[in-house]
Design a protein around this motif. Structure first.
Motif, PDB file in Angstrom:
ATOM      1  N   ASN A   8       0.864  -1.015  -0.085  1.00 14.30           N
ATOM      2  CA  ASN A   8       0.008   0.029   0.086  1.00 14.30           C
ATOM      3  C   ASN A   8       0.863   1.226   0.041  1.00 14.30           C
ATOM      4  O   ASN A   8       0.603   2.203  -0.546  1.00 14.30           O
ATOM      5  CB  ASN A   8      -0.917   0.079   1.228  1.00 14.30           C
ATOM      6  CG  ASN A   8      -1.970  -1.141   1.113  1.00 14.30           C
ATOM      7  OD1 ASN A   8      -2.333  -1.311  -0.056  1.00 14.30           O
ATOM      8  ND2 ASN A   8      -2.565  -1.502   2.244  1.00 14.30           N
ATOM      9  N   SER A   9       1.776   1.244   0.605  1.00 17.02           N
ATOM     10  CA  SER A   9       2.834   2.444   0.827  1.00 17.02           C
ATOM     11  C   SER A   9       4.143   2.266   1.138  1.00 17.02           C
ATOM     12  O   SER A   9       4.576   1.135   1.750  1.00 17.02           O
ATOM     13  CB  SER A   9       2.244   3.316   1.964  1.00 17.02           C
ATOM     14  OG  SER A   9       2.314   2.750   3.227  1.00 17.02           O
ATOM     15  N   MET A  10       5.079   3.118   0.858  1.00 12.62           N
ATOM     16  CA  MET A  10       6.382   2.899   1.090  1.00 12.62           C
ATOM     17  C   MET A  10       7.167   4.348   1.383  1.00 12.62           C
ATOM     18  O   MET A  10       6.649   5.363   0.823  1.00 12.62           O
ATOM     19  CB  MET A  10       7.240   2.285  -0.187  1.00 12.62           C
ATOM     20  CG  MET A  10       6.937   0.736  -0.418  1.00 12.62           C
ATOM     21  SD  MET A  10       7.918  -0.090  -1.817  1.00 12.62           S
ATOM     22  CE  MET A  10       9.509   0.260  -1.065  1.00 12.62           C
ATOM     23  N   GLU A  11       8.319   4.221   2.043  1.00 12.73           N
ATOM     24  CA  GLU A  11       8.799   5.708   2.275  1.00 12.73           C
ATOM     25  C   GLU A  11      10.153   5.484   1.811  1.00 12.73           C
ATOM     26  O   GLU A  11      10.797   4.285   1.834  1.00 12.73           O
ATOM     27  CB  GLU A  11       8.815   6.015   3.824  1.00 12.73           C
ATOM     28  CG  GLU A  11       7.670   6.688   4.256  1.00 12.73           C
ATOM     29  CD  GLU A  11       7.560   7.024   5.837  1.00 12.73           C
ATOM     30  OE1 GLU A  11       6.604   7.504   6.183  1.00 12.73           O
ATOM     31  OE2 GLU A  11       8.600   6.996   6.287  1.00 12.73           O
ATOM     32  N   SER A  12      10.711   6.725   1.288  1.00 11.18           N
ATOM     33  CA  SER A  12      12.242   6.574   1.166  1.00 11.18           C
ATOM     34  C   SER A  12      12.780   8.102   1.359  1.00 11.18           C
ATOM     35  O   SER A  12      11.925   8.909   1.399  1.00 11.18           O
ATOM     36  CB  SER A  12      12.366   6.617  -0.553  1.00 11.18           C
ATOM     37  OG  SER A  12      13.828   6.734  -1.017  1.00 11.18           O
ATOM     38  N   ASN A  13      14.173   7.973   1.692  1.00 10.77           N
ATOM     39  CA  ASN A  13      14.598   9.438   1.778  1.00 10.77           C
ATOM     40  C   ASN A  13      14.944  10.145   0.478  1.00 10.77           C
ATOM     41  O   ASN A  13      15.312   9.181  -0.589  1.00 10.77           O
ATOM     42  CB  ASN A  13      16.042   9.305   2.619  1.00 10.77           C
ATOM     43  CG  ASN A  13      15.606   8.847   3.986  1.00 10.77           C
ATOM     44  OD1 ASN A  13      14.664   9.226   4.564  1.00 10.77           O
ATOM     45  ND2 ASN A  13      16.265   7.783   4.440  1.00 10.77           N
ATOM     46  N   GLU A  14      15.199  11.183   0.282  1.00 14.58           N
ATOM     47  CA  GLU A  14      15.520  11.927  -0.913  1.00 14.58           C
ATOM     48  C   GLU A  14      16.735  11.774  -1.425  1.00 14.58           C
ATOM     49  O   GLU A  14      17.731  11.437  -0.310  1.00 14.58           O
ATOM     50  CB  GLU A  14      15.460  13.565  -0.556  1.00 14.58           C
ATOM     51  CG  GLU A  14      15.396  14.351  -1.951  1.00 14.58           C
ATOM     52  CD  GLU A  14      15.138  15.835  -1.718  1.00 14.58           C
ATOM     53  OE1 GLU A  14      15.388  16.173  -0.516  1.00 14.58           O
ATOM     54  OE2 GLU A  14      14.979  16.567  -2.656  1.00 14.58           O
ATOM     55  N   GLU A  15      17.137  11.584  -2.544  1.00 15.19           N
ATOM     56  CA  GLU A  15      18.343  11.158  -3.340  1.00 15.19           C
ATOM     57  C   GLU A  15      18.857   9.767  -3.004  1.00 15.19           C
ATOM     58  O   GLU A  15      20.034   9.454  -3.240  1.00 15.19           O
ATOM     59  CB  GLU A  15      19.433  12.186  -2.711  1.00 15.19           C
ATOM     60  CG  GLU A  15      19.089  13.468  -3.307  1.00 15.19           C
ATOM     61  CD  GLU A  15      20.237  14.631  -3.128  1.00 15.19           C
ATOM     62  OE1 GLU A  15      21.243  14.132  -2.716  1.00 15.19           O
ATOM     63  OE2 GLU A  15      20.205  15.720  -3.423  1.00 15.19           O
ATOM     64  N   THR A  79      13.459  11.976  -5.761  1.00 17.37           N
ATOM     65  CA  THR A  79      13.372  13.174  -5.386  1.00 17.37           C
ATOM     66  C   THR A  79      11.929  13.607  -5.017  1.00 17.37           C
ATOM     67  O   THR A  79      10.946  12.598  -5.216  1.00 17.37           O
ATOM     68  CB  THR A  79      13.598  13.941  -6.790  1.00 17.37           C
ATOM     69  OG1 THR A  79      12.363  13.702  -7.805  1.00 17.37           O
ATOM     70  CG2 THR A  79      14.904  13.832  -7.357  1.00 17.37           C
ATOM     71  N   LEU A  80      11.825  14.872  -4.368  1.00 15.98           N
ATOM     72  CA  LEU A  80      10.465  15.144  -3.837  1.00 15.98           C
ATOM     73  C   LEU A  80       9.345  14.740  -4.715  1.00 15.98           C
ATOM     74  O   LEU A  80       8.169  14.778  -4.650  1.00 15.98           O
ATOM     75  CB  LEU A  80      10.496  16.530  -3.403  1.00 15.98           C
ATOM     76  CG  LEU A  80      11.268  16.691  -2.026  1.00 15.98           C
ATOM     77  CD1 LEU A  80      11.542  18.257  -1.439  1.00 15.98           C
ATOM     78  CD2 LEU A  80      11.257  15.542  -0.790  1.00 15.98           C
ATOM     79  N   ARG A 101       1.632   4.041  -2.541  1.00 14.85           N
ATOM     80  CA  ARG A 101       1.793   5.295  -2.304  1.00 14.85           C
ATOM     81  C   ARG A 101       3.242   5.603  -1.666  1.00 14.85           C
ATOM     82  O   ARG A 101       3.439   5.063  -0.702  1.00 14.85           O
ATOM     83  CB  ARG A 101       0.811   6.059  -1.400  1.00 14.85           C
ATOM     84  CG  ARG A 101       0.851   7.492  -1.300  1.00 14.85           C
ATOM     85  CD  ARG A 101      -0.157   7.952  -0.298  1.00 14.85           C
ATOM     86  NE  ARG A 101      -1.529   7.668  -0.976  1.00 14.85           N
ATOM     87  CZ  ARG A 101      -2.103   8.411  -1.683  1.00 14.85           C
ATOM     88  NH1 ARG A 101      -1.489   9.571  -2.220  1.00 14.85           N
ATOM     89  NH2 ARG A 101      -3.204   8.307  -2.236  1.00 14.85           N
ATOM     90  N   LEU A 102       3.989   6.257  -2.656  1.00 16.26           N
ATOM     91  CA  LEU A 102       5.711   6.539  -2.357  1.00 16.26           C
ATOM     92  C   LEU A 102       5.628   7.879  -1.819  1.00 16.26           C
ATOM     93  O   LEU A 102       5.318   8.891  -2.298  1.00 16.26           O
ATOM     94  CB  LEU A 102       6.253   6.437  -3.575  1.00 16.26           C
ATOM     95  CG  LEU A 102       7.885   6.633  -3.247  1.00 16.26           C
ATOM     96  CD1 LEU A 102       8.566   5.987  -2.216  1.00 16.26           C
ATOM     97  CD2 LEU A 102       8.516   6.855  -4.499  1.00 16.26           C
ATOM     98  N   LYS A 103       6.099   7.945  -0.366  1.00 20.10           N
ATOM     99  CA  LYS A 103       6.477   8.921   0.399  1.00 20.10           C
ATOM    100  C   LYS A 103       7.869   9.384   0.266  1.00 20.10           C
ATOM    101  O   LYS A 103       8.675   8.604   0.669  1.00 20.10           O
ATOM    102  CB  LYS A 103       5.864   9.214   1.627  1.00 20.10           C
ATOM    103  CG  LYS A 103       5.886  10.440   2.405  1.00 20.10           C
ATOM    104  CD  LYS A 103       5.259  10.193   3.781  1.00 20.10           C
ATOM    105  CE  LYS A 103       5.403  11.433   4.684  1.00 20.10           C
ATOM    106  NZ  LYS A 103       4.760  11.315   6.017  1.00 20.10           N
ATOM    107  N   VAL A 104       8.483  10.481  -0.062  1.00 19.60           N
ATOM    108  CA  VAL A 104       9.724  10.685  -0.200  1.00 19.60           C
ATOM    109  C   VAL A 104      10.159  11.963   0.792  1.00 19.60           C
ATOM    110  O   VAL A 104       9.435  12.952   0.823  1.00 19.60           O
ATOM    111  CB  VAL A 104      10.271  11.653  -1.534  1.00 19.60           C
ATOM    112  CG1 VAL A 104      11.608  11.621  -1.637  1.00 19.60           C
ATOM    113  CG2 VAL A 104       9.830  10.313  -2.708  1.00 19.60           C
ATOM    114  N   LEU A 105      11.035  11.542   1.803  1.00 20.40           N
ATOM    115  CA  LEU A 105      11.250  12.429   2.944  1.00 20.40           C
ATOM    116  C   LEU A 105      12.518  13.461   2.567  1.00 20.40           C
ATOM    117  O   LEU A 105      13.467  12.863   2.171  1.00 20.40           O
ATOM    118  CB  LEU A 105      11.538  11.588   4.217  1.00 20.40           C
ATOM    119  CG  LEU A 105      10.459  10.519   4.313  1.00 20.40           C
ATOM    120  CD1 LEU A 105      10.853   9.625   5.700  1.00 20.40           C
ATOM    121  CD2 LEU A 105       8.979  11.315   4.801  1.00 20.40           C
ATOM    122  N   ALA A 106      12.217  14.563   2.875  1.00 23.77           N
ATOM    123  CA  ALA A 106      13.493  15.575   2.462  1.00 23.77           C
ATOM    124  C   ALA A 106      14.621  15.310   3.560  1.00 23.77           C
ATOM    125  O   ALA A 106      14.405  14.816   4.846  1.00 23.77           O
ATOM    126  CB  ALA A 106      13.032  16.830   2.565  1.00 23.77           C
TER     127      ALA A 106
END
Lengths: 106, 113
Positions: A8-15, A79-80, A101-106
């Protein structure tokens, strides 16, 4: 049942690289695997597709398992602007997964 | 944009009334598709067309009909709209079947009250 499943969702850090998985365990030998992404309030946008071999384009890479029962969309440096819902699909019956849903963290 | 437009962009209609959504393309692509998108269900195929006057049903075709009298236009009709047909409807086009990506329109948000 011709199902396509995604987290359903994943998170990643920017770059950092992001690997988005998709399972399509009932895929046939002639079924192509497609990936799309959708930004809020927009229609889905084509990202990449393939049959058996890994594929690269300017947006992403697609890694297809040897048995073709799964695939992975690879964003090499998130990237964001990559924050979106990512859908995998297979051409048989034009079925789409329910999306990650991909969330990208700054 | 990419040669595909949907109209109207937004529509509110009453239960029991007929509604027609239009998809227009300028790419001369053979294949056209109608999807609906609902929370928790992703994109589900309603009908598709593989040429003028050639159409077939998708996963969720009940309550919908389509027509394609010209290459550039693909119409989706709800004969008698119901509240369960409240959704966002997307049209897509592709030049061919399997080895071609889709181009999607911007969508039509339909509310049936």
């Amino acid at each position: 049942d011709a199902k396509t499943t995604q987290p359903n969702s994943m998170e990643s850090n920017e770059e950092e690289p992001v690997h988005l998985p998709c399972n399509h365990s009932t895929i046939s030998g002639t079924d192509y695997i497609h990936w799309y992404r959708q930004l809020p309030s927009q229609g889905p946008e084509y990202v990449i597709h393939g049959l058996t071999s890994n594929v690269n384009n300017r947006m992403a890479s697609l890694a297809i398992a040897e048995d073709r029962k799964s695939s992975t969309l690879i964003l090499h440096r998130a990237t964001l602007r990559d924050a979106a819902v990512y859908y995998c699909s297979r051409t048989y019956k034009y079925i789409f997964g329910t999306g990650t849903r991909l969330k990208v963290l700054a | 944009d990419a040669g595909i437009t949907q109209s109207p962009r937004h529509k509110v209609t009453e239960t029991g009334t007929p509604v027609t959504l239009r998809c227009h393309q300028t790419e001369n692509h053979r294949y056209m598709y109608w999807y609906r998108q609902d929370p928790g269900h992703g994109l589900r195929l309603i009908h598709y067309s593989y040429g003028v006057k050639d159409t077939d049903k998708g996963e969720v075709s009940d309550g919908y009909s389509v027509s394609r009298s010209k290459t550039e236009d693909f119409l989706l009709t709800l004969e008698s709209a119901t509240s369960s047909q409240t959704s966002v409807y997307f049209c897509a086009i592709s030049a061919g079947w399997k080895n071609y990506g889709y181009t999607f329109g911007s969508g039509t948000r339909l509310t049936v009250v």
